[in-house]
Design an enzyme around this catalytic site. Structure first.
Site, mmCIF file in Angstrom:
data_model
loop_
_atom_site.group_PDB
_atom_site.id
_atom_site.type_symbol
_atom_site.label_atom_id
_atom_site.label_comp_id
_atom_site.label_asym_id
_atom_site.label_seq_id
_atom_site.Cartn_x
_atom_site.Cartn_y
_atom_site.Cartn_z
ATOM 1 N N GLU A 188 0.416 -1.213 -0.618
ATOM 2 C CA GLU A 188 -0.040 0.311 0.186
ATOM 3 C C GLU A 188 1.197 1.375 -0.249
ATOM 4 O OE1 GLU A 188 -3.166 -0.114 3.633
ATOM 5 O OE2 GLU A 188 -3.719 -1.520 2.559
ATOM 6 N N GLU A 275 -6.378 -7.759 -0.661
ATOM 7 C CA GLU A 275 -6.549 -7.016 0.664
ATOM 8 C C GLU A 275 -8.047 -6.433 0.534
ATOM 9 O OE1 GLU A 275 -3.350 -5.369 3.413
ATOM 10 O OE2 GLU A 275 -5.056 -4.682 4.531
HETATM 11 C C1 IDC Z 1 -2.778 -3.895 10.540
HETATM 12 C C2 IDC Z 1 -3.271 -4.831 11.296
HETATM 13 C C3 IDC Z 1 -2.411 -4.105 13.046
HETATM 14 C C4 IDC Z 1 -0.699 -3.799 12.905
HETATM 15 C C5 IDC Z 1 -1.010 -2.880 11.756
HETATM 16 C C6 IDC Z 1 0.525 -1.973 11.743
HETATM 17 O O1 IDC Z 1 -4.084 -5.114 11.715
HETATM 18 O O2 IDC Z 1 -2.713 -5.432 13.802
HETATM 19 O O3 IDC Z 1 -0.367 -3.586 13.768
HETATM 20 O O4 IDC Z 1 -1.605 -2.657 10.820
HETATM 21 O O5 IDC Z 1 0.646 -0.568 11.105
HETATM 22 C C7 IDC Z 1 -3.644 -1.713 5.426
HETATM 23 C C8 IDC Z 1 -2.620 -2.617 5.963
HETATM 24 C C9 IDC Z 1 -2.436 -3.582 6.825
HETATM 25 C C10 IDC Z 1 -3.103 -3.605 7.795
HETATM 26 C C11 IDC Z 1 -5.323 -3.123 7.458
HETATM 27 C C12 IDC Z 1 -5.808 -2.547 9.297
HETATM 28 O O6 IDC Z 1 -2.577 -2.961 4.924
HETATM 29 O O7 IDC Z 1 -1.146 -4.079 7.384
HETATM 30 O O8 IDC Z 1 -2.954 -4.303 9.026
HETATM 31 N N1 IDC Z 1 -4.986 -2.192 6.646
HETATM 32 O O9 IDC Z 1 -4.893 -1.455 9.869
HETATM 33 N N2 IDC Z 1 -4.555 -1.740 4.740
HETATM 34 C C13 IDC Z 1 -5.611 -0.977 5.300
HETATM 35 C C14 IDC Z 1 -6.097 -2.178 6.957
#
Ligand code: IDC
Length: 351
Positions: A188, A275
């Site tokens: 992303e 995702e």
């Molecule tokens: C989130 C995880 C969380 C972690 C965080 C780190 O769910 O546990 O602490 O990342 O920054 C994304 C990302 C993905 C995110 C997820 C939810 O690709 O890494 O995971 N998310 O925030 N894009 C949109 C949402």
């Protein structure tokens, strides 16, 4: 032998025959009941694995098609960060997803900057070994597998372009003979990054992969956390077998992003949802079932491949496993989170 003797003999013979038939009946019943107690994976093996069914994939127009030229819809589950939850990279867990959830694709999310990330002090050798372990398990199970360079904090993929080049060089060499492996080169992009930055990055990475593996499917993100496909459509990459990722979280991303998806497809952009979650974009908060259903309808209408976030038991809404369950495979329905239950039901509803 008089008449009575003969009758007596015939009677005994009849009795023996019916006993024999009875014994035979018992043996057959026992054998069939043993067979039907066979595990679901044995039944699955008889049905063919996802890779046996679909084989080498390619991009045709806006679709992903299989070896027979038929549109294929990958239904995937993404790991959480490999450094956070390495234990979920295991064959038994993937098998449960394949056989009990009808999942045909696993995404291995390797963060580059967050917690023990590949470019922020994580143990690179261990992380690469974990990716290889995950690919091996998925391959043995006949599943597709995405190697995800999970940029997030490092909003611009060019930040670690040299590490990315070396990583994808090694991985594509390692997996060059495995047509079930898909490369996602930047999870992303976000912050001040532009589509032209992402393009510049992709134009450095894709040739590295192509050198080892001419036809592998490559997934490319876009700015604003892989939502700006409308930028990509104006100036797409000049490679075959490339798809553009679009990520959504149903409580946050609604009509505007679905409309964008439809418009981009109309303009010829092949989209892969590598995702998604049905909660909000933080990965937490409430589930929006109404919006989730709208996404589901759209995704199934166009047979878009989709991979949900995330395979862990972290106490957050997007985790598929309940936080009170520490099992890493063979989860019972009651051990799934609410998002896990909803997604499993959707995936199971497919042939
Ligand atoms: C989130 C995880 C969380 C972690 C965080 C780190 O769910 O546990 O602490 O990342 O920054 C994304 C990302 C993905 C995110 C997820 C939810 O690709 O890494 O995971 N998310 O925030 N894009 C949109 C949402």
């Amino acid at each position: 032998m008089d008449n009575n003797d003969r009758k007596e003999r015939e009677h005994i013979m009849k009795k023996c025959k019916s006993k024999l038939v009875f014994i035979l009946y018992l043996v057959v019943t026992m054998l069939t009941s043993v067979a039907s107690v066979g595990t679901s994976s044995e039944v699955y093996a008889a049905k063919k694995t996802p890779f046996k069914t679909h084989g080498t994939l390619k991009v045709k127009g806006t679709n992903l098609v299989d070896k027979n030229g038929k549109v294929v819809q990958l239904r995937g589950v993404s790991t959480h960060g490999l450094s956070w939850f390495p234990e979920y990279v295991n064959k038994a867990g993937f098998k449960t997803l394949r056989d009990d959830w009808n999942v045909n694709c696993i995404r291995l999310a390797m963060y580059t900057e967050e917690y023990a990330g590949y470019c922020s002090g994580g143990n690179q050798a261990e992380l690469k070994a974990l990716v290889k372990k995950g690919v091996k398990a998925a391959t043995e199970l006949g599943m597709y597998v995405i190697v995800d360079w999970h940029i997030l904090n490092d909003g611009n993929p060019l930040t670690h372009v040299n590490e990315a080049k070396a990583f994808f060089q090694e991985m594509s060499k390692e997996f060059k003979k495995q047509d079930n492996v898909i490369y996602e080169i930047c999870n992303e992009p976000n912050g001040s990054v532009t589509w032209s930055d992402v393009k510049k990055y992709a134009n450095k990475i894709i040739p590295v992969i192509r050198k080892n593996d001419k036809n592998a499917i490559v997934l490319v993100g876009s700015p604003t956390w892989s939502q700006d496909t409308h930028e990509a459509v104006k100036s797409p990459l000049k490679y075959q077998n490339v798809m553009y990722t679009l990520h959504f979280y149903a409580s946050t991303h609604k009509d505007f992003l679905r409309d964008r998806l439809k418009k981009c497809r109309k303009q010829g952009l092949p989209i892969f949802i590598s995702e998604f979650g049905i909660c909000d974009a933080s990965g937490n908060g409430a589930i929006d079932y109404k919006e989730a259903n709208e996404w589901k309808k759209l995704i199934d209408k166009y047979k878009i491949s989709h991979v949900c976030w995330n395979l862990s038991n972290k106490a957050e809404t997007s985790s598929l496993i309940s936080s009170t369950c520490s099992k890493i495979s063979n989860w019972k329905y009651s051990e799934l989170s609410n998002q896990g239950k909803w997604i499993r039901k959707w995936m199971k509803s497919k042939k």
